[in-house]
Design a protein around this motif. Structure first.
Motif, PDB file in Angstrom:
ATOM      1  N   TYR A  35       0.745  -1.183   0.024  1.00 47.92           N
ATOM      2  CA  TYR A  35      -0.153   0.131   0.091  1.00 47.92           C
ATOM      3  C   TYR A  35       0.880   1.184   0.035  1.00 47.92           C
ATOM      4  CZ  TYR A  35      -3.432  -3.333   1.365  1.00 47.92           C
ATOM      5  OH  TYR A  35      -4.494  -4.425   1.311  1.00 47.92           O
ATOM      6  N   ALA A  36       0.313   2.360  -0.881  1.00 45.83           N
ATOM      7  CA  ALA A  36       1.145   3.747  -0.619  1.00 45.83           C
ATOM      8  C   ALA A  36      -0.056   4.683  -0.138  1.00 45.83           C
ATOM      9  CB  ALA A  36       1.679   3.966  -1.997  1.00 45.83           C
ATOM     10  N   ILE A  37       0.523   5.634   0.739  1.00 48.48           N
ATOM     11  CA  ILE A  37      -0.335   6.594   0.993  1.00 48.48           C
ATOM     12  C   ILE A  37       0.607   7.763   1.131  1.00 48.48           C
ATOM     13  CG2 ILE A  37      -2.119   5.291   2.434  1.00 48.48           C
ATOM     14  CD1 ILE A  37      -0.565   6.214   5.057  1.00 48.48           C
ATOM     15  N   ASP A  38       0.171   9.287   1.233  1.00 48.48           N
ATOM     16  CA  ASP A  38       0.799  10.261   1.491  1.00 48.48           C
ATOM     17  C   ASP A  38       1.318  10.208   3.070  1.00 48.48           C
ATOM     18  OD1 ASP A  38       0.093  11.463  -1.019  1.00 48.48           O
ATOM     19  OD2 ASP A  38      -0.988  12.946   0.088  1.00 48.48           O
ATOM     20  N   ASP A  39       2.677  10.542   3.038  1.00 47.21           N
ATOM     21  CA  ASP A  39       3.513  10.190   4.262  1.00 47.21           C
ATOM     22  C   ASP A  39       3.032  10.836   5.688  1.00 47.21           C
ATOM     23  OD1 ASP A  39       5.267   8.409   6.031  1.00 47.21           O
ATOM     24  OD2 ASP A  39       6.804  10.353   5.513  1.00 47.21           O
ATOM     25  N   THR A  40       2.444  12.188   5.343  1.00 50.23           N
ATOM     26  CA  THR A  40       2.225  13.101   6.386  1.00 50.23           C
ATOM     27  C   THR A  40       0.932  12.887   6.979  1.00 50.23           C
ATOM     28  OG1 THR A  40       3.719  14.767   5.172  1.00 50.23           O
ATOM     29  CG2 THR A  40       2.269  15.459   6.949  1.00 50.23           C
ATOM     30  N   CYS A  41       0.872  12.793   8.338  1.00 48.38           N
ATOM     31  CA  CYS A  41      -0.239  12.692   8.985  1.00 48.38           C
ATOM     32  C   CYS A  41      -1.252  13.876   8.987  1.00 48.38           C
ATOM     33  CB  CYS A  41      -0.277  12.533  10.511  1.00 48.38           C
ATOM     34  SG  CYS A  41      -1.507  12.347  11.478  1.00 48.38           S
ATOM     35  N   THR A  42      -2.609  13.861   8.660  1.00 48.29           N
ATOM     36  CA  THR A  42      -3.379  14.992   8.452  1.00 48.29           C
ATOM     37  C   THR A  42      -3.683  15.693   9.941  1.00 48.29           C
ATOM     38  OG1 THR A  42      -5.243  13.622   8.557  1.00 48.29           O
ATOM     39  CG2 THR A  42      -4.386  14.017   6.396  1.00 48.29           C
ATOM     40  N   HIS A  43      -3.446  15.241  10.944  1.00 45.28           N
ATOM     41  CA  HIS A  43      -3.601  15.815  12.204  1.00 45.28           C
ATOM     42  C   HIS A  43      -2.304  16.902  12.590  1.00 45.28           C
ATOM     43  CE1 HIS A  43      -2.860  16.155  16.835  1.00 45.28           C
ATOM     44  NE2 HIS A  43      -4.075  16.562  16.332  1.00 45.28           N
ATOM     45  N   GLN A  44      -1.006  16.198  12.220  1.00 44.44           N
ATOM     46  CA  GLN A  44      -0.026  17.039  12.544  1.00 44.44           C
ATOM     47  C   GLN A  44       1.044  16.545  11.791  1.00 44.44           C
ATOM     48  OE1 GLN A  44       1.068  17.769  16.665  1.00 44.44           O
ATOM     49  NE2 GLN A  44       0.144  19.655  16.754  1.00 44.44           N
ATOM     50  N   ASP A  45       2.250  17.250  11.250  1.00 41.98           N
ATOM     51  CA  ASP A  45       3.398  16.898  10.531  1.00 41.98           C
ATOM     52  C   ASP A  45       4.066  16.005  11.110  1.00 41.98           C
ATOM     53  OD1 ASP A  45       2.332  18.476   8.573  1.00 41.98           O
ATOM     54  OD2 ASP A  45       3.683  20.213   9.064  1.00 41.98           O
ATOM     55  N   ALA A  46       3.834  14.689  10.859  1.00 38.89           N
ATOM     56  CA  ALA A  46       4.461  13.615  11.469  1.00 38.89           C
ATOM     57  C   ALA A  46       4.474  12.646  10.150  1.00 38.89           C
ATOM     58  CB  ALA A  46       3.775  12.899  12.632  1.00 38.89           C
ATOM     59  N   SER A  47       5.519  11.999  10.181  1.00 37.33           N
ATOM     60  CA  SER A  47       5.650  10.910   9.201  1.00 37.33           C
ATOM     61  C   SER A  47       5.081   9.531   9.483  1.00 37.33           C
ATOM     62  CB  SER A  47       7.332  10.619   8.784  1.00 37.33           C
ATOM     63  OG  SER A  47       7.674   9.651   7.976  1.00 37.33           O
ATOM     64  N   LEU A  48       4.202   9.165   8.875  1.00 33.90           N
ATOM     65  CA  LEU A  48       3.621   7.748   9.056  1.00 33.90           C
ATOM     66  C   LEU A  48       4.351   6.735   8.568  1.00 33.90           C
ATOM     67  CD1 LEU A  48       0.113   8.930   7.408  1.00 33.90           C
ATOM     68  CD2 LEU A  48       0.453   8.644   9.746  1.00 33.90           C
ATOM     69  N   SER A  49       5.316   6.647   7.750  1.00 31.74           N
ATOM     70  CA  SER A  49       6.403   5.775   7.594  1.00 31.74           C
ATOM     71  C   SER A  49       7.027   5.249   8.866  1.00 31.74           C
ATOM     72  CB  SER A  49       7.176   5.995   6.386  1.00 31.74           C
ATOM     73  OG  SER A  49       8.179   7.223   6.699  1.00 31.74           O
ATOM     74  N   GLU A  50       7.171   6.249   9.785  1.00 37.46           N
ATOM     75  CA  GLU A  50       7.699   5.948  11.252  1.00 37.46           C
ATOM     76  C   GLU A  50       6.781   5.504  12.144  1.00 37.46           C
ATOM     77  OE1 GLU A  50       9.682   9.504  12.518  1.00 37.46           O
ATOM     78  OE2 GLU A  50      10.862   9.648  10.413  1.00 37.46           O
ATOM     79  N   GLY A  51       5.617   5.382  11.895  1.00 33.60           N
ATOM     80  CA  GLY A  51       4.404   4.630  12.784  1.00 33.60           C
ATOM     81  C   GLY A  51       4.537   3.332  12.730  1.00 33.60           C
ATOM     82  N   TRP A  52       3.429   2.722  13.492  1.00 37.61           N
ATOM     83  CA  TRP A  52       3.311   1.164  13.812  1.00 37.61           C
ATOM     84  C   TRP A  52       2.499   0.642  12.814  1.00 37.61           C
ATOM     85  CZ3 TRP A  52       3.724   5.053  17.410  1.00 37.61           C
ATOM     86  CH2 TRP A  52       4.904   5.432  17.961  1.00 37.61           C
ATOM     87  N   LEU A  53       2.722  -0.247  12.069  1.00 33.18           N
ATOM     88  CA  LEU A  53       1.819  -0.963  11.231  1.00 33.18           C
ATOM     89  C   LEU A  53       1.440  -2.327  11.947  1.00 33.18           C
ATOM     90  CD1 LEU A  53       0.930  -1.244   8.262  1.00 33.18           C
ATOM     91  CD2 LEU A  53       3.232  -2.705   7.870  1.00 33.18           C
ATOM     92  N   GLU A  54       0.169  -2.209  11.783  1.00 34.88           N
ATOM     93  CA  GLU A  54      -0.739  -3.483  12.211  1.00 34.88           C
ATOM     94  C   GLU A  54      -1.778  -3.939  11.259  1.00 34.88           C
ATOM     95  OE1 GLU A  54      -3.517  -4.874  16.174  1.00 34.88           O
ATOM     96  OE2 GLU A  54      -1.793  -3.643  16.565  1.00 34.88           O
ATOM     97  N   GLY A  55      -1.573  -4.954  10.480  1.00 37.59           N
ATOM     98  CA  GLY A  55      -2.551  -5.444   9.401  1.00 37.59           C
ATOM     99  C   GLY A  55      -2.528  -4.124   8.380  1.00 37.59           C
ATOM    100  N   CYS A  56      -3.723  -3.693   8.217  1.00 38.70           N
ATOM    101  CA  CYS A  56      -3.925  -2.727   7.156  1.00 38.70           C
ATOM    102  C   CYS A  56      -4.058  -1.269   7.857  1.00 38.70           C
ATOM    103  CB  CYS A  56      -4.911  -3.088   6.245  1.00 38.70           C
ATOM    104  SG  CYS A  56      -4.750  -4.296   5.072  1.00 38.70           S
ATOM    105  N   LEU A  57      -3.554  -1.119   9.002  1.00 39.57           N
ATOM    106  CA  LEU A  57      -3.690  -0.041   9.609  1.00 39.57           C
ATOM    107  C   LEU A  57      -2.235   0.407  10.150  1.00 39.57           C
ATOM    108  CD1 LEU A  57      -6.529  -0.598  12.361  1.00 39.57           C
ATOM    109  CD2 LEU A  57      -6.652   0.451  10.060  1.00 39.57           C
ATOM    110  N   VAL A  58      -2.068   1.950   9.914  1.00 36.86           N
ATOM    111  CA  VAL A  58      -0.809   2.408  10.624  1.00 36.86           C
ATOM    112  C   VAL A  58      -1.124   3.385  11.606  1.00 36.86           C
ATOM    113  CG1 VAL A  58      -0.719   4.187   8.587  1.00 36.86           C
ATOM    114  CG2 VAL A  58       1.400   3.669   9.713  1.00 36.86           C
ATOM    115  N   GLU A  59      -0.468   3.406  12.779  1.00 41.14           N
ATOM    116  CA  GLU A  59      -0.693   4.297  13.904  1.00 41.14           C
ATOM    117  C   GLU A  59       0.333   5.371  13.608  1.00 41.14           C
ATOM    118  OE1 GLU A  59      -0.191   4.328  18.599  1.00 41.14           O
ATOM    119  OE2 GLU A  59      -1.555   2.907  17.764  1.00 41.14           O
TER     120      GLU A  59
END
Length: 107
Positions: A35-59
């Motif tokens: 899957y590919a998504i824009d990397d920036t969280c829409t809440h604040q400017d954090a990199s989603l690629s640095e988040g936690w992946l669980e199934g089809c969800l990224v935190e």
């Protein structure tokens, strides 16, 4: 079409950030789906690629907003807006992202 990396170089459960405008995060789930998504969280400017992946969800690593990689939709607060999704293909072992903005222009 943006070349990302070889499929074998992106382990299951991991992600990679590609420096486009805006940056894009490419994820390979534990089930091997890409899957590919824009990397920036829409809440604040954090990199989603640095988040936690669980199934089809990224935190998001900043405030724990969660996004569905299939749709880009937030699944909990504090995020309220979706992130843009991008089509991913694999050709001869190379992962490619089809930038959503380019595909919209071509249509």
């Amino acid at each position: 079409m943006i070349p990302v990396c070889r499929l074998e170089d992106l382990p299951e459960g991991e992600s990679v950030r590609i420096e486009t405008t805006p940056p894009i995060a490419v994820f390979r789930t534990d089930e091997g789906e890409l899957y590919a998504i824009d990397d920036t969280c829409t809440h604040q400017d954090a990199s989603l690629s640095e988040g936690w992946l669980e199934g089809c969800l990224v935190e998001c690593p900043l405030h724990a907003a969660s996004f569905d990689l299939r749709t880009g939709q937030p699944t909990c607060l504090p995020a309220r807006r979706s992130v843009r999704t991008h089509r991913v293909t694999v050709d001869e072992g190379m992962i490619h992202v089809h930038h959503a903005a380019e595909e919209e222009t071509a249509a």
